[in-house]
Design an enzyme around this catalytic site. Structure first.
Site, PDB file in Angstrom:
ATOM      1  N   ALA A   1       2.272   4.596   3.811  1.00  0.00           N
ATOM      2  CA  ALA A   1       3.371   4.286   2.903  1.00  0.00           C
ATOM      3  C   ALA A   1       2.798   4.374   1.492  1.00  0.00           C
ATOM      4  O   ALA A   1       1.574   4.295   1.303  1.00  0.00           O
ATOM      5  CB  ALA A   1       3.901   2.889   3.191  1.00  0.00           C
TER       6      ALA A   1
ATOM      7  N   GLU B   1      -4.434  -0.725   7.051  1.00  0.00           N
ATOM      8  CA  GLU B   1      -3.753  -1.714   6.195  1.00  0.00           C
ATOM      9  C   GLU B   1      -4.613  -2.941   5.907  1.00  0.00           C
ATOM     10  O   GLU B   1      -4.505  -3.560   4.864  1.00  0.00           O
ATOM     11  CB  GLU B   1      -2.427  -2.156   6.839  1.00  0.00           C
TER      12      GLU B   1
HETATM   13  N1  DAK Z   1      -0.062   5.821  -1.346  1.00  0.00           N
HETATM   14  C1  DAK Z   1      -0.007   6.318  -2.606  1.00  0.00           C
HETATM   15  N2  DAK Z   1      -0.829   7.303  -3.046  1.00  0.00           N
HETATM   16  C2  DAK Z   1      -1.762   7.767  -2.221  1.00  0.00           C
HETATM   17  C3  DAK Z   1      -1.889   7.296  -0.885  1.00  0.00           C
HETATM   18  C4  DAK Z   1      -0.976   6.272  -0.448  1.00  0.00           C
HETATM   19  N3  DAK Z   1      -0.970   5.782   0.795  1.00  0.00           N
HETATM   20  N4  DAK Z   1      -2.900   7.959  -0.299  1.00  0.00           N
HETATM   21  C5  DAK Z   1      -3.384   8.817  -1.210  1.00  0.00           C
HETATM   22  N5  DAK Z   1      -2.708   8.710  -2.377  1.00  0.00           N
HETATM   23  C6  DAK Z   1      -2.898   9.441  -3.610  1.00  0.00           C
HETATM   24  C7  DAK Z   1      -4.161   8.996  -4.348  1.00  0.00           C
HETATM   25  O1  DAK Z   1      -3.894   7.852  -5.104  1.00  0.00           O
HETATM   26  C8  DAK Z   1      -4.445  10.213  -5.204  1.00  0.00           C
HETATM   27  O2  DAK Z   1      -3.575  10.203  -6.317  1.00  0.00           O
HETATM   28  P1  DAK Z   1      -4.134  10.486  -7.816  1.00  0.00           P
HETATM   29  O3  DAK Z   1      -5.207   9.500  -8.030  1.00  0.00           O
HETATM   30  O4  DAK Z   1      -4.645  11.911  -7.732  1.00  0.00           O
HETATM   31  O5  DAK Z   1      -2.923  10.331  -8.680  1.00  0.00           O
HETATM   32  C9  DAK Z   1      -4.028  11.374  -4.310  1.00  0.00           C
HETATM   33  O6  DAK Z   1      -3.136  10.820  -3.342  1.00  0.00           O
HETATM   34  C10 DAK Z   1      -5.204  12.002  -3.573  1.00  0.00           C
HETATM   35  O7  DAK Z   1      -5.878  10.954  -2.859  1.00  0.00           O
HETATM   36  P2  DAK Z   1      -7.467  10.731  -2.951  1.00  0.00           P
HETATM   37  O8  DAK Z   1      -7.992  11.166  -4.272  1.00  0.00           O
HETATM   38  O9  DAK Z   1      -7.720   9.341  -2.545  1.00  0.00           O
HETATM   39  O10 DAK Z   1      -7.959  11.779  -1.847  1.00  0.00           O
HETATM   40  P3  DAK Z   1      -9.276  11.678  -0.949  1.00  0.00           P
HETATM   41  O11 DAK Z   1      -9.361  12.988  -0.260  1.00  0.00           O
HETATM   42  O12 DAK Z   1     -10.452  11.221  -1.762  1.00  0.00           O
HETATM   43  O13 DAK Z   1      -8.978  10.536   0.118  1.00  0.00           O
HETATM   44  C11 DAK Z   1      -7.583   9.333   1.749  1.00  0.00           C
HETATM   45  C12 DAK Z   1      -7.932  10.694   1.078  1.00  0.00           C
HETATM   46  C13 DAK Z   1      -6.374   9.567   2.627  1.00  0.00           C
HETATM   47  C14 DAK Z   1      -8.793   8.921   2.629  1.00  0.00           C
HETATM   48  C15 DAK Z   1      -7.340   8.275   0.665  1.00  0.00           C
HETATM   49  O14 DAK Z   1      -6.363   8.796  -0.238  1.00  0.00           O
HETATM   50  C16 DAK Z   1      -6.836   6.978   1.226  1.00  0.00           C
HETATM   51  O15 DAK Z   1      -7.592   6.181   1.739  1.00  0.00           O
HETATM   52  N6  DAK Z   1      -5.518   6.763   1.062  1.00  0.00           N
HETATM   53  C17 DAK Z   1      -4.892   5.496   1.424  1.00  0.00           C
HETATM   54  C18 DAK Z   1      -4.831   5.336   2.915  1.00  0.00           C
HETATM   55  C19 DAK Z   1      -4.185   4.004   3.288  1.00  0.00           C
HETATM   56  O16 DAK Z   1      -4.711   2.937   2.978  1.00  0.00           O
HETATM   57  N7  DAK Z   1      -3.048   4.073   3.943  1.00  0.00           N
HETATM   58  C20 DAK Z   1      -2.312   2.899   4.369  1.00  0.00           C
HETATM   59  C21 DAK Z   1      -1.343   2.521   3.282  1.00  0.00           C
HETATM   60  S1  DAK Z   1      -0.437   1.045   3.641  1.00  0.00           S
HETATM   61  C22 DAK Z   1       6.693  -0.497   5.932  1.00  0.00           C
HETATM   62  C23 DAK Z   1       6.429   0.726   6.463  1.00  0.00           C
HETATM   63  C24 DAK Z   1       5.141   1.200   6.438  1.00  0.00           C
HETATM   64  C25 DAK Z   1       4.141   0.483   5.827  1.00  0.00           C
HETATM   65  C26 DAK Z   1       4.410  -0.738   5.281  1.00  0.00           C
HETATM   66  C27 DAK Z   1       5.694  -1.241   5.314  1.00  0.00           C
HETATM   67  N8  DAK Z   1       7.999  -1.018   5.940  1.00  0.00           N
HETATM   68  C28 DAK Z   1       9.051  -0.226   6.584  1.00  0.00           C
HETATM   69  C29 DAK Z   1       8.323  -2.237   5.318  1.00  0.00           C
HETATM   70  C30 DAK Z   1       2.831   1.078   5.777  1.00  0.00           C
HETATM   71  C31 DAK Z   1       1.870   0.659   4.930  1.00  0.00           C
HETATM   72  C32 DAK Z   1       0.785   1.577   4.668  1.00  0.00           C
HETATM   73  O17 DAK Z   1       0.775   2.700   5.106  1.00  0.00           O
END
Ligand code: DAK
Length: 270
Positions: A78, A144
Site C-alpha cells: 500500500a 509491515e
Molecule cells: N509506498 C510508497 N512508495 C513506495 C513504496 C510504498 N509501499 N515502495 C516503494 N516506493 C517508492 C519509493 O519511496 C521510491 O520513491 P522515490 O524516493 O523515488 O520518490 C520509489 O518507490 C522506488 O523505491 P526504492 O528507491 O525504495 O527502490 P529500491 O529498489 O531501492 O527498493 C523496495 C525496492 C520494494 C525493496 C523498497 O521500495 C521497499 O522496501 N518498499 C516498501 C515495501 C513495504 O514496506 N511494503 C509494505 C507497505 S505497508 C490496507 C490495505 C493494505 C495495507 C494496509 C491497509 N487497508 C485496506 C486498510 C498494506 C500496507 C502495506 O503494504
C-alpha cells in the site's frame, strides 16, 4: 448488450486491455502502472481496479481477469506516503478497505501475474486473486512489522491458510522476502514461470478458463472459496446446492449432449 466502456483506458494508475480468445470469452488484463512508486497501491488505484473487475463481472464477453504489474514490481505495498501522516481515526474514516471488499466479492476468476516485488498490500492483493502465477525472480513478503504495523488487508488470514501457521508466523514476524519457489512449495503460488513468460503463462490459464462455461466456472470459484470460511459439512452442502443448480443451465445440457455425440460443446454461458 453489456457496457464495455470500462475498457476505454481512462484511468490514472492502471492500464486496461482486452485479450480476445477466439471461440471463447475474452480476458481482461489490468496492469498496475505507477512505475515511479514501485506500483504502490493508493486508494485511487484500488478504486480503479475494483471498478474494472466489477464492470468485467457484468460484461457478457469477459470470462476472466488478470492483474499484473511490471517486471520490477507487482506492487511494493500500500502507498506508505499516503498513510504516513494518518492517525487511527483518519485511517478508519478513509475506508481504505472499501475497494478491497468489492474485489473480494468479484464472481469471475481473477489471476495475479506476479513479477518483482509483491510486498505488504501487494502480496495481499495477489492473495485476494483466485490464483497466483509468479516469475522465478518474484519476491513476496509481508514487511509491515518493519513499519510498526501489521498486514491490514487479509495477510495474516490468507497467508496463514495458504502456507500454515509456522511459516506464516516466520514470514510475517520477520518481514523477510520470500522467493516464488518457496511460495510454490508452500502452496501460495499455482505456477512459477521463467521471468519472460509469467504473463504469457497467466494469460494461457485465463484463456483456458475463458473457454469453459462461465456459470459453472463462477460456481466452482464460489464453492472453493467457501472452503475457507465454513465447516466441511456446510461446505459440502453449499457445493451440492450449486451442483443441483447447474443441472438447470443450458450449458449442462449442451456439455453432456456434446460428450454423448462425440463433438465439441458450444457454450451459451447460461
Ligand atoms: N509506498 C510508497 N512508495 C513506495 C513504496 C510504498 N509501499 N515502495 C516503494 N516506493 C517508492 C519509493 O519511496 C521510491 O520513491 P522515490 O524516493 O523515488 O520518490 C520509489 O518507490 C522506488 O523505491 P526504492 O528507491 O525504495 O527502490 P529500491 O529498489 O531501492 O527498493 C523496495 C525496492 C520494494 C525493496 C523498497 O521500495 C521497499 O522496501 N518498499 C516498501 C515495501 C513495504 O514496506 N511494503 C509494505 C507497505 S505497508 C490496507 C490495505 C493494505 C495495507 C494496509 C491497509 N487497508 C485496506 C486498510 C498494506 C500496507 C502495506 O503494504
Amino acid at each position: 448488450m453489456s457496457d464495455r466502456s470500462y475498457l476505454s483506458n481512462s484511468y490514472k494508475n492502471i492500464l486496461v486491455s482486452e485479450t480476445e480468445n477466439p471461440g471463447a470469452l475474452s480476458t481482461v488484463l489490468i496492469t498496475i502502472n505507477r512505475p515511479d512508486a514501485m506500483n504502490a497501491l493508493n486508494i485511487e488505484l484500488m478504486g480503479e481496479v475494483a471498478a474494472v473487475l466489477t464492470a468485467a463481472d457484468k460484461d457478457d464477453k469477459a470470462g476472466c481477469s488478470v492483474i499484473t504489474g511490471s517486471d520490477k514490481a507487482f506492487a511494493a505495498g500500500a502507498d506508505i506516503k499516503e498513510m504516513a501522516d494518518a492517525d487511527s481515526v483518519q485511517i478508519y474514516i478513509r475506508e481504505m478497505f472499501a475497494s478491497w471488499d468489492v474485489i473480494r466479492l468479484v464472481k469471475k476468476p481473477v489471476i495475479a501475474a506476479v513479477s518483482g516485488y509483491a510486498l505488504g498490500g501487494g502480496c495481499e492483493l495477489a492473495m485476494l486473486c483466485d490464483m497466483i502465477v509468479a516469475s522465478e525472480s518474484a519476491k513476496f513478503g509481508q514487511p509491515e512489522v518493519n513499519l510498526g504495523v501489521i498486514p491490514g488487508a487479509g495477510g495474516t488470514q490468507r497467508l496463514t491458510r495458504a502456507v500454515g501457521k509456522a511459516r506464516a508466523m516466520e514470514i510475517i514476524l520477520t518481514g523477510r522476502m520470500v522467493t516464488s519457489a518457496e511460495m510454490y512449495e508452500a502452496g501460495l503460488v499455482a505456477k512459477v514461470s521463467a521471468d519472460d513468460k509469467y504473463l504469457e503463462d497467466a494469460l494461457a490459464i485465463a484463456k483456458s478458463i475463458c473457454g469453459k462455461p462461465s456459470i459453472a466456472v463462477r460456481l466452482a470459484k464460489e464453492s472453493i472459496l467457501k472452503a475457507f470460511d465454513t465447516t466441511v459439512e456446510a461446505g459440502i452442502e453449499f457445493e451440492r446446492k450449486n451442483f443441483y443448480f447447474l443441472f438447470s443451465t443450458e450449458d449442462k445440457k449442451e456439455g453432456m449432449q456434446a460428450f454423448v455425440e462425440k463433438r465439441k460443446p458450444g457454450w451459451k454461458h447460461r
